[in-house]
Each structure stands twice: as C-alpha cells, then as structure tokens.
Design a protein around this motif. Structure first.
Motif, PDB file in Angstrom:
ATOM      1  N   LEU A  61      39.676  39.181  43.307  1.00  8.63           N
ATOM      2  CA  LEU A  61      40.926  39.467  44.014  1.00  8.63           C
ATOM      3  C   LEU A  61      41.856  38.267  43.855  1.00  8.63           C
ATOM      4  O   LEU A  61      41.509  37.148  44.232  1.00  8.63           O
ATOM      5  CB  LEU A  61      40.641  39.775  45.486  1.00  8.63           C
ATOM      6  CG  LEU A  61      39.839  41.076  45.703  1.00  8.63           C
ATOM      7  CD1 LEU A  61      39.102  41.076  47.025  1.00  8.63           C
ATOM      8  CD2 LEU A  61      40.764  42.298  45.579  1.00  8.63           C
ATOM      9  N   LEU A 119      43.081  46.767  37.922  1.00  9.23           N
ATOM     10  CA  LEU A 119      44.141  46.929  36.928  1.00  9.23           C
ATOM     11  C   LEU A 119      45.379  47.494  37.607  1.00  9.23           C
ATOM     12  O   LEU A 119      45.283  48.430  38.398  1.00  9.23           O
ATOM     13  CB  LEU A 119      43.723  47.894  35.825  1.00  9.23           C
ATOM     14  CG  LEU A 119      42.614  47.467  34.874  1.00  9.23           C
ATOM     15  CD1 LEU A 119      42.473  48.517  33.778  1.00  9.23           C
ATOM     16  CD2 LEU A 119      42.885  46.100  34.268  1.00  9.23           C
ATOM     17  N   GLU A 236      34.520  50.565  51.172  1.00  5.43           N
ATOM     18  CA  GLU A 236      35.315  49.345  51.331  1.00  5.43           C
ATOM     19  C   GLU A 236      35.667  49.108  52.788  1.00  5.43           C
ATOM     20  O   GLU A 236      35.834  50.060  53.553  1.00  5.43           O
ATOM     21  CB  GLU A 236      36.661  49.484  50.603  1.00  5.43           C
ATOM     22  CG  GLU A 236      36.624  49.683  49.127  1.00  5.43           C
ATOM     23  CD  GLU A 236      38.035  49.560  48.537  1.00  5.43           C
ATOM     24  OE1 GLU A 236      38.328  48.491  47.992  1.00  5.43           O
ATOM     25  OE2 GLU A 236      38.817  50.521  48.622  1.00  5.43           O
ATOM     26  N   GLY A 237      35.823  47.852  53.161  1.00  3.69           N
ATOM     27  CA  GLY A 237      36.414  47.516  54.452  1.00  3.69           C
ATOM     28  C   GLY A 237      35.488  47.624  55.646  1.00  3.69           C
ATOM     29  O   GLY A 237      35.931  47.896  56.761  1.00  3.69           O
ATOM     30  N   ILE A 238      34.187  47.387  55.420  1.00  4.08           N
ATOM     31  CA  ILE A 238      33.239  47.412  56.541  1.00  4.08           C
ATOM     32  C   ILE A 238      33.342  46.099  57.316  1.00  4.08           C
ATOM     33  O   ILE A 238      33.133  45.018  56.768  1.00  4.08           O
ATOM     34  CB  ILE A 238      31.787  47.630  56.050  1.00  4.08           C
ATOM     35  CG1 ILE A 238      31.584  49.060  55.601  1.00  4.08           C
ATOM     36  CG2 ILE A 238      30.781  47.339  57.164  1.00  4.08           C
ATOM     37  CD1 ILE A 238      32.188  49.388  54.291  1.00  4.08           C
TER      38      ILE A 238
HETATM   39  P1  C2E Z   1      41.811  46.572  46.747  1.00  2.13           P
HETATM   40  O1  C2E Z   1      41.467  46.453  45.315  1.00  2.13           O
HETATM   41  O2  C2E Z   1      41.570  47.874  47.404  1.00  2.13           O
HETATM   42  O3  C2E Z   1      41.031  45.374  47.438  1.00  2.13           O
HETATM   43  C1  C2E Z   1      40.530  45.423  48.738  1.00  2.13           C
HETATM   44  C2  C2E Z   1      41.407  44.674  49.697  1.00  2.13           C
HETATM   45  O4  C2E Z   1      40.860  44.823  51.015  1.00  2.13           O
HETATM   46  C3  C2E Z   1      41.463  43.176  49.454  1.00  2.13           C
HETATM   47  O5  C2E Z   1      42.728  42.707  49.879  1.00  2.13           O
HETATM   48  C4  C2E Z   1      40.379  42.656  50.368  1.00  2.13           C
HETATM   49  O6  C2E Z   1      40.565  41.301  50.728  1.00  2.13           O
HETATM   50  C5  C2E Z   1      40.560  43.554  51.556  1.00  2.13           C
HETATM   51  N1  C2E Z   1      39.348  43.699  52.341  1.00  2.13           N
HETATM   52  C6  C2E Z   1      38.065  43.621  51.926  1.00  2.13           C
HETATM   53  N2  C2E Z   1      37.206  43.828  52.935  1.00  2.13           N
HETATM   54  C7  C2E Z   1      37.965  44.054  54.030  1.00  2.13           C
HETATM   55  C8  C2E Z   1      37.654  44.312  55.411  1.00  2.13           C
HETATM   56  O7  C2E Z   1      36.502  44.407  55.825  1.00  2.13           O
HETATM   57  N3  C2E Z   1      38.714  44.490  56.246  1.00  2.13           N
HETATM   58  C9  C2E Z   1      39.998  44.408  55.822  1.00  2.13           C
HETATM   59  N4  C2E Z   1      40.969  44.562  56.713  1.00  2.13           N
HETATM   60  N5  C2E Z   1      40.325  44.149  54.532  1.00  2.13           N
HETATM   61  C10 C2E Z   1      39.315  43.977  53.653  1.00  2.13           C
HETATM   62  P2  C2E Z   1      43.593  41.735  48.971  1.00  2.13           P
HETATM   63  O8  C2E Z   1      42.717  40.723  48.308  1.00  2.13           O
HETATM   64  O9  C2E Z   1      44.735  41.264  49.802  1.00  2.13           O
HETATM   65  O10 C2E Z   1      44.110  42.707  47.838  1.00  2.13           O
HETATM   66  C11 C2E Z   1      44.968  43.771  48.140  1.00  2.13           C
HETATM   67  C12 C2E Z   1      45.195  44.638  46.943  1.00  2.13           C
HETATM   68  O11 C2E Z   1      45.878  43.911  45.912  1.00  2.13           O
HETATM   69  C13 C2E Z   1      43.898  45.106  46.268  1.00  2.13           C
HETATM   70  O12 C2E Z   1      43.377  46.215  46.967  1.00  2.13           O
HETATM   71  C14 C2E Z   1      44.387  45.444  44.898  1.00  2.13           C
HETATM   72  O13 C2E Z   1      44.961  46.731  44.861  1.00  2.13           O
HETATM   73  C15 C2E Z   1      45.471  44.408  44.679  1.00  2.13           C
HETATM   74  N6  C2E Z   1      44.932  43.323  43.837  1.00  2.13           N
HETATM   75  C16 C2E Z   1      44.111  42.309  44.172  1.00  2.13           C
HETATM   76  N7  C2E Z   1      43.829  41.527  43.114  1.00  2.13           N
HETATM   77  C17 C2E Z   1      44.471  42.080  42.058  1.00  2.13           C
HETATM   78  C18 C2E Z   1      44.573  41.747  40.668  1.00  2.13           C
HETATM   79  O14 C2E Z   1      43.964  40.802  40.152  1.00  2.13           O
HETATM   80  N8  C2E Z   1      45.379  42.558  39.896  1.00  2.13           N
HETATM   81  C19 C2E Z   1      46.030  43.639  40.426  1.00  2.13           C
HETATM   82  N9  C2E Z   1      46.795  44.383  39.596  1.00  2.13           N
HETATM   83  N10 C2E Z   1      45.960  43.976  41.718  1.00  2.13           N
HETATM   84  C20 C2E Z   1      45.183  43.214  42.523  1.00  2.13           C
END
Ligand code: C2E
Ligand code: MG
Ligand code: MG
Ligand code: MG
Length: 283
Positions: A61, A119, A236-238
């Motif tokens: 991430l 992606l 996701e999100g547990i």
């Molecule tokens: P995603 O791929 O669905 O990633 C899951 C998001 O949920 C991540 O947020 C993660 O930190 C968060 N998350 C994980 N477990 C929990 C939990 O138990 N509770 C809550 N409230 N949140 C949790 P993050 O890191 O802020 O990323 C958000 C989105 O940004 C990602 O959703 C993904 O769509 C995008 N993203 C992240 N890294 C990349 C990347 O390298 N490239 C691209 N294109 N998009 C990215």
C-alpha cells in the motif's frame, strides 16, 4: 452554489476556492518531484490465515512521505496522480519496488509468500502493462507466482479488452485478485470467464457484520460462491474479534485488517512477523 449573503460571505467563498486550487497546484508540483526525490514508500499489510494466524501474504500500500506534510495516504494523491498522468510512473515504480522487496525477503530467508499490488484503472488499460510486469519480475528475479495484481470490478467493464489483458497477465504466472468485491456495478458472469484467482470481500460488508443480518448473508454468499468457483477469498477490514469470529463461522480462510495488523513499513513487518532466522536474533 453561491449565496448572496452580502459581500463578506461571497468573498469568503472565493477565497476558500482560491486556496483549494492553490493547494492542489502546489501538491501537484511536489508530486512531480516525488519519485526522483525518493519520497514514495510502500507499506505492507499482512494477510492472515485464520486457521493458524500465519501470515500468508502481504498487500503493498503506497504512501507518500511529503517533505512538509509527512506521510500521506493514497487517497490524498492517487486521484491527482491519475488526473495528471503521473500514475503511470508511480504505478510502475510500485510494481518494481514491491517485487524488489519481496525478492529481498525471500533471499534473506523470510517466508515464501506473495505480494499483492494494486493497479489503477489507467495502469490496467495501459498498452505496455504486460511488459512492465514482465520487466519488474525479470529485473528483480521474483518468480511470477509470488506476484498478485489487484484490480476492481469497474476495470472489467470493457469485457473483451479486459479478458485479453487478464489472459496475458496470468500466462506470465501472476495471479489476479478482485479488490473491493461486491461494491462494483458489473455483472457476475465475468467470474466464470476470466482468470480471477481471489475475491477480496470489501470492508463495507465487514464493518457491521456482527449486527447486520444482510451483511452476514452477503458475506456468506460471496464465500460460498468463491468456493464453488474454486477461487480463494479474503475478507478486508477486520478490526475486532467479533468480526473475525463470524467470518470464521462462515468458513472464511484468509483475512486482512487492523485486528491483526495495520499496513507497516517493511522493517516493521520483518520485526513483528518474521520468525527469528539468524542466531544473533535469538540471543
Ligand atoms: P484497498 O486496496 O482496498 O486497500 C485497503 C485499504 O484499507 C488500505 O487503505 C488499508 O490501509 C485499509 N485497511 C486495511 N485494514 C483495515 C481495517 O481493519 N480498517 C480500516 N478502517 N481500514 C483498513 P490505504 O492504504 O489508505 O489505501 C486506500 C486505497 O488506495 C487502496 O484500497 C487502494 O485502492 C489504493 N492504493 C493503495 N496503494 C496503491 C498503489 O500502490 N497503487 C494504486 N493504484 N492504488 C493504491
Ligand atoms: Mg487492494
Ligand atoms: Mg479493498
Ligand atoms: Mg481499492
């Protein structure tokens, strides 16, 4: 909507707009330099097998270590990167960096687990995606089976195009996960035609799962469907034990969430999730 609440109200409104625009332009300027200044970082969130709480994968991430604002999450800059086309360079960097880190871990005796990379839709439809993935694997020496690419349902709207892209990618040996599953608008029929290895149940179905019967039904249905289609499934999100219990009752074998771990810098993953490997670590 601009209301005529007198001169001051209107002026406040335009000033606000100006400063938002200014901030955007400023952020864009910094973002253009971010890669060359080495400010992008990947955090890794462990993916856990419910049966024995072992880490069976990590999701990469992206974070931006902004020179003045500190660590910024992707929602602050990925949309801007997409609007300005910078996502191509950032996406390619992410692929290579995730593969590099994983190969380094494998070589250091870390667990032989895969890394998942998100992606962007633009990246998915980019003409040379296949070459970029191939190059990242060759350059780092990571075996294709240790790379998973996360796409979303919306990327499959153009059915024939996405089928071709997915077939090419999987012919390399990489795996495909459907992220945020259940939140898109697409038809389910693509699941039987496309080479998709894993469904990631979106966090929105997990949040209230201990009280909400509809969410329980949806999650149970996705898990059962994935099993019938011979796909893997991860939730996701547990965040709580209660959520974990319900998922386990529904035969969910893999989970990801703050309950086990937040996304962590690479060093912290090693520190918290790698079994001590060298003698000096055990003393
Ligand atoms: P995603 O791929 O669905 O990633 C899951 C998001 O949920 C991540 O947020 C993660 O930190 C968060 N998350 C994980 N477990 C929990 C939990 O138990 N509770 C809550 N409230 N949140 C949790 P993050 O890191 O802020 O990323 C958000 C989105 O940004 C990602 O959703 C993904 O769509 C995008 N993203 C992240 N890294 C990349 C990347 O390298 N490239 C691209 N294109 N998009 C990215
Ligand atoms: Mg993801
Ligand atoms: Mg997701
Ligand atoms: Mg997502």
């Amino acid at each position: 909507e601009v209301k005529k609440n007198g001169k001051n109200g209107f002026q406040f409104y335009t000033t606000q707009l100006d400063s938002e625009l200014y901030e955007r332009i400023e952020l864009e300027g910094y973002l253009r330099k971010a890669l060359e200044r080495d400010e992008m970082v990947l955090y890794y969130q462990p993916q856990i097998r419910t049966e024995d709480s072992r880490m069976i994968g990590v999701e990469a991430l992206i974070r931006w270590n902004h020179p003045h604002k500190g660590i910024l999450p992707p929602n602050v800059f990925i949309p801007l990167a997409e609007e300005t086309g910078m996502i191509y360079a950032i996406g390619n960097w992410t692929l290579r960096e995730a593969c590099r880190q994983m190969k380094q871990w494998h070589e250091a005796g870390g667990p032989l687990i895969p890394v998942s990379v998100n992606l962007s839709s633009l990246q998915f439809h980019q003409a040379n995606l296949l070459e970029q993935v191939q190059h990242a694997l060759l350059e780092t020496g990571l075996e294709a089976k240790y790379l998973e690419l996360e796409i979303t349902e919306s990327m499959m709207m153009d059915a024939s195009v996405s089928a071709e892209i997915l077939n090419e990618l999987t012919s390399l040996g990489v795996k495909i996960s459907l992220d945020d599953f259940g939140t898109g608008y697409s038809s389910l029929s693509y699941l039987k035609h496309y080479p998709i290895h894993k469904l990631k149940i979106d966090r929105s179905f997990v949040t209230d799962i201990t009280e909400n019967r509809s969410d329980q039904a949806i999650v149970a249905t996705i898990i059962s469907m994935a099993q019938h289609l011979k796909m893997e499934v991860i939730a996701e999100g547990i965040e709580t034990k209660g959520q974990l219990d319900i998922l386990m009752q529904n035969d969910c074998k893999e989970i990801q969430g703050y309950y086990f771990s937040r996304p962590l810098p690479a060093q912290e993953v090693e520190h918290h999730f790698f079994v001590p490997l060298r003698l000096e670590d055990q003393s």
